[in-house]
Design a protein around this motif. Sequence first.
Motif, PDB file in Angstrom:
ATOM      1  N   LYS A  15       0.184   9.259 -19.144  1.00 58.75           N
ATOM      2  CA  LYS A  15      -0.373   7.947 -18.793  1.00 58.75           C
ATOM      3  C   LYS A  15      -1.346   8.050 -17.628  1.00 58.75           C
ATOM      4  CE  LYS A  15       2.561   6.156 -21.715  1.00 58.75           C
ATOM      5  NZ  LYS A  15       2.145   5.536 -22.978  1.00 58.75           N
ATOM      6  N   SER A  16      -0.837   8.670 -16.557  1.00 58.23           N
ATOM      7  CA  SER A  16      -1.676   8.923 -15.386  1.00 58.23           C
ATOM      8  C   SER A  16      -2.354   7.662 -14.865  1.00 58.23           C
ATOM      9  CB  SER A  16      -2.724   9.978 -15.728  1.00 58.23           C
ATOM     10  OG  SER A  16      -3.262  10.552 -14.576  1.00 58.23           O
ATOM     11  N   CYS A  17      -1.609   6.568 -14.781  1.00 57.34           N
ATOM     12  CA  CYS A  17      -2.213   5.291 -14.359  1.00 57.34           C
ATOM     13  C   CYS A  17      -2.391   5.193 -12.846  1.00 57.34           C
ATOM     14  CB  CYS A  17      -1.379   4.126 -14.859  1.00 57.34           C
ATOM     15  SG  CYS A  17       0.246   3.984 -14.075  1.00 57.34           S
ATOM     16  N   LYS A  18      -1.598   5.972 -12.098  1.00 58.37           N
ATOM     17  CA  LYS A  18      -1.677   6.014 -10.632  1.00 58.37           C
ATOM     18  C   LYS A  18      -1.287   4.698  -9.962  1.00 58.37           C
ATOM     19  CE  LYS A  18      -5.259   9.566 -10.673  1.00 58.37           C
ATOM     20  NZ  LYS A  18      -6.584   9.955 -10.242  1.00 58.37           N
ATOM     21  N   LEU A  19      -0.700   3.775 -10.719  1.00 59.40           N
ATOM     22  CA  LEU A  19      -0.377   2.466 -10.150  1.00 59.40           C
ATOM     23  C   LEU A  19       0.634   2.578  -9.007  1.00 59.40           C
ATOM     24  CD1 LEU A  19      -1.599  -0.191 -11.013  1.00 59.40           C
ATOM     25  CD2 LEU A  19       0.434  -0.651 -12.371  1.00 59.40           C
ATOM     26  N   CYS A  20       1.636   3.410  -9.197  1.00 62.05           N
ATOM     27  CA  CYS A  20       2.685   3.525  -8.168  1.00 62.05           C
ATOM     28  C   CYS A  20       2.114   3.993  -6.833  1.00 62.05           C
ATOM     29  CB  CYS A  20       3.778   4.475  -8.635  1.00 62.05           C
ATOM     30  SG  CYS A  20       3.189   6.135  -9.038  1.00 62.05           S
ATOM     31  N   THR A  21       1.074   4.800  -6.876  1.00 58.76           N
ATOM     32  CA  THR A  21       0.524   5.332  -5.626  1.00 58.76           C
ATOM     33  C   THR A  21      -0.068   4.220  -4.760  1.00 58.76           C
ATOM     34  OG1 THR A  21      -1.686   5.764  -6.532  1.00 58.76           O
ATOM     35  CG2 THR A  21      -0.056   7.519  -6.777  1.00 58.76           C
ATOM     36  N   GLN A  22      -0.383   3.107  -5.391  1.00 61.78           N
ATOM     37  CA  GLN A  22      -0.974   1.990  -4.642  1.00 61.78           C
ATOM     38  C   GLN A  22       0.077   1.064  -4.047  1.00 61.78           C
ATOM     39  OE1 GLN A  22      -4.041   0.015  -7.039  1.00 61.78           O
ATOM     40  NE2 GLN A  22      -4.120   1.859  -8.289  1.00 61.78           N
ATOM     41  N   TYR A  23       1.331   1.183  -4.479  1.00 60.64           N
ATOM     42  CA  TYR A  23       2.348   0.222  -4.056  1.00 60.64           C
ATOM     43  C   TYR A  23       3.435   0.809  -3.182  1.00 60.64           C
ATOM     44  CZ  TYR A  23       0.374  -3.321  -7.095  1.00 60.64           C
ATOM     45  OH  TYR A  23      -0.471  -4.254  -7.652  1.00 60.64           O
ATOM     46  N   CYS A  24       3.555   2.104  -3.105  1.00 67.93           N
ATOM     47  CA  CYS A  24       4.577   2.683  -2.228  1.00 67.93           C
ATOM     48  C   CYS A  24       4.265   2.283  -0.782  1.00 67.93           C
ATOM     49  CB  CYS A  24       4.598   4.207  -2.349  1.00 67.93           C
ATOM     50  SG  CYS A  24       5.743   4.987  -1.185  1.00 67.93           S
ATOM     51  N   PRO A  25       5.238   1.690  -0.078  1.00 64.08           N
ATOM     52  CA  PRO A  25       4.979   1.242   1.296  1.00 64.08           C
ATOM     53  C   PRO A  25       4.953   2.370   2.323  1.00 64.08           C
ATOM     54  CG  PRO A  25       7.241   0.752   0.680  1.00 64.08           C
ATOM     55  CD  PRO A  25       6.578   1.304  -0.552  1.00 64.08           C
ATOM     56  N   GLU A  26       5.391   3.557   1.905  1.00 64.43           N
ATOM     57  CA  GLU A  26       5.405   4.686   2.840  1.00 64.43           C
ATOM     58  C   GLU A  26       4.163   5.545   2.622  1.00 64.43           C
ATOM     59  OE1 GLU A  26       7.630   4.973   5.187  1.00 64.43           O
ATOM     60  OE2 GLU A  26       8.676   3.196   4.463  1.00 64.43           O
ATOM     61  N   ALA A  27       3.391   5.747   3.671  1.00 66.59           N
ATOM     62  CA  ALA A  27       2.141   6.501   3.562  1.00 66.59           C
ATOM     63  C   ALA A  27       2.391   7.930   3.098  1.00 66.59           C
ATOM     64  CB  ALA A  27       1.438   6.525   4.916  1.00 66.59           C
ATOM     65  N   ASN A  28       1.518   8.397   2.226  1.00 69.90           N
ATOM     66  CA  ASN A  28       1.530   9.800   1.768  1.00 69.90           C
ATOM     67  C   ASN A  28       2.846  10.223   1.121  1.00 69.90           C
ATOM     68  OD1 ASN A  28      -1.096  10.236   2.841  1.00 69.90           O
ATOM     69  ND2 ASN A  28      -0.191  10.393   4.864  1.00 69.90           N
ATOM     70  N   THR A  29       3.521   9.282   0.503  1.00 70.74           N
ATOM     71  CA  THR A  29       4.809   9.617  -0.111  1.00 70.74           C
ATOM     72  C   THR A  29       4.655   9.873  -1.597  1.00 70.74           C
ATOM     73  OG1 THR A  29       5.977   8.346   1.551  1.00 70.74           O
ATOM     74  CG2 THR A  29       7.183   8.824  -0.471  1.00 70.74           C
ATOM     75  N   ILE A  30       3.997   8.981  -2.317  1.00 73.15           N
ATOM     76  CA  ILE A  30       3.680   9.283  -3.713  1.00 73.15           C
ATOM     77  C   ILE A  30       2.300   9.918  -3.731  1.00 73.15           C
ATOM     78  CG2 ILE A  30       3.378   8.440  -6.055  1.00 73.15           C
ATOM     79  CD1 ILE A  30       5.268   6.237  -5.542  1.00 73.15           C
ATOM     80  N   GLN A  31       2.293  11.151  -4.162  1.00 72.95           N
ATOM     81  CA  GLN A  31       1.062  11.927  -4.194  1.00 72.95           C
ATOM     82  C   GLN A  31       0.657  12.112  -5.648  1.00 72.95           C
ATOM     83  OE1 GLN A  31      -0.099  13.619  -1.228  1.00 72.95           O
ATOM     84  NE2 GLN A  31       1.601  13.110   0.119  1.00 72.95           N
ATOM     85  N   TYR A  32      -0.517  12.667  -5.837  1.00 72.95           N
ATOM     86  CA  TYR A  32      -1.009  12.892  -7.191  1.00 72.95           C
ATOM     87  C   TYR A  32      -1.547  14.304  -7.297  1.00 72.95           C
ATOM     88  CZ  TYR A  32      -3.350  12.151 -11.617  1.00 72.95           C
ATOM     89  OH  TYR A  32      -3.739  12.242 -12.931  1.00 72.95           O
ATOM     90  N   SER A  33      -1.213  14.985  -8.351  1.00 74.70           N
ATOM     91  CA  SER A  33      -1.671  16.363  -8.545  1.00 74.70           C
ATOM     92  C   SER A  33      -2.208  16.546  -9.946  1.00 74.70           C
ATOM     93  CB  SER A  33      -0.507  17.334  -8.311  1.00 74.70           C
ATOM     94  OG  SER A  33      -0.839  18.624  -8.788  1.00 74.70           O
ATOM     95  N   GLU A  34      -3.452  16.979 -10.046  1.00 77.11           N
ATOM     96  CA  GLU A  34      -4.017  17.302 -11.363  1.00 77.11           C
ATOM     97  C   GLU A  34      -3.277  18.494 -11.971  1.00 77.11           C
ATOM     98  OE1 GLU A  34      -6.209  15.797 -13.123  1.00 77.11           O
ATOM     99  OE2 GLU A  34      -7.031  14.380 -11.687  1.00 77.11           O
ATOM    100  N   GLU A  35      -2.958  19.478 -11.140  1.00 79.24           N
ATOM    101  CA  GLU A  35      -2.348  20.712 -11.625  1.00 79.24           C
ATOM    102  C   GLU A  35      -0.950  20.483 -12.185  1.00 79.24           C
ATOM    103  OE1 GLU A  35      -3.890  20.482  -8.575  1.00 79.24           O
ATOM    104  OE2 GLU A  35      -5.684  21.281  -9.519  1.00 79.24           O
ATOM    105  N   LEU A  36      -0.245  19.541 -11.594  1.00 73.13           N
ATOM    106  CA  LEU A  36       1.142  19.330 -11.992  1.00 73.13           C
ATOM    107  C   LEU A  36       1.264  18.981 -13.472  1.00 73.13           C
ATOM    108  CD1 LEU A  36       3.855  19.458 -10.653  1.00 73.13           C
ATOM    109  CD2 LEU A  36       3.652  17.050 -10.041  1.00 73.13           C
ATOM    110  N   GLY A  37       0.353  18.160 -13.968  1.00 75.27           N
ATOM    111  CA  GLY A  37       0.388  17.830 -15.390  1.00 75.27           C
ATOM    112  C   GLY A  37      -0.239  18.919 -16.235  1.00 75.27           C
TER     113      GLY A  37
END
Length: 110
Positions: A15-37
């Motif tokens: 899916k890779s929607c990245k929506l969660c990365t915009q809503y986590c209240p803790e900075a730098n907690t949900i990250q995104y990695s191209e390599e991981l997928g």
Amino acid sequence: MYLVADIDVSICAEKSCKLCTQYCPEANTIQYSEELGKSKGFKYGSAYVAVDRCKGCAQCVWVCDNMAKNNAIKMIMIDQLPLAAVTDNIRYEEKSTIVTLSNPMVVIGN
Ligand code: SF4
Ligand code: SF4
């Protein structure tokens, strides 16, 4: 022990929607990695959680389930995680916001 968010890469990388990365209240907690997928053969990258920063609020679960409709995030006891991403170079005593992910997937708890 406490609950932290865990993202299912096999769902997220489809899916890779990245929506969660915009809503986590803790900075730098949900990250995104191209390599991981892509390293697992998926077309897209995946979100992942730096569990040492996660406060267990489950807001990301609500966003992924109800807004994104992808159901890729579950809360899991931290000692039950087979693999977890942890941040490096966090200096709590200095309240530094510098976060360096030395390695996206680091085994903890062993
Ligand atoms: S909201 Fe769900 S599917 Fe979208 S990036 Fe986050 S974990 Fe992945
Ligand atoms: S549980 Fe809360 S703090 Fe942890 S990753 Fe999800 S939104 Fe962020």
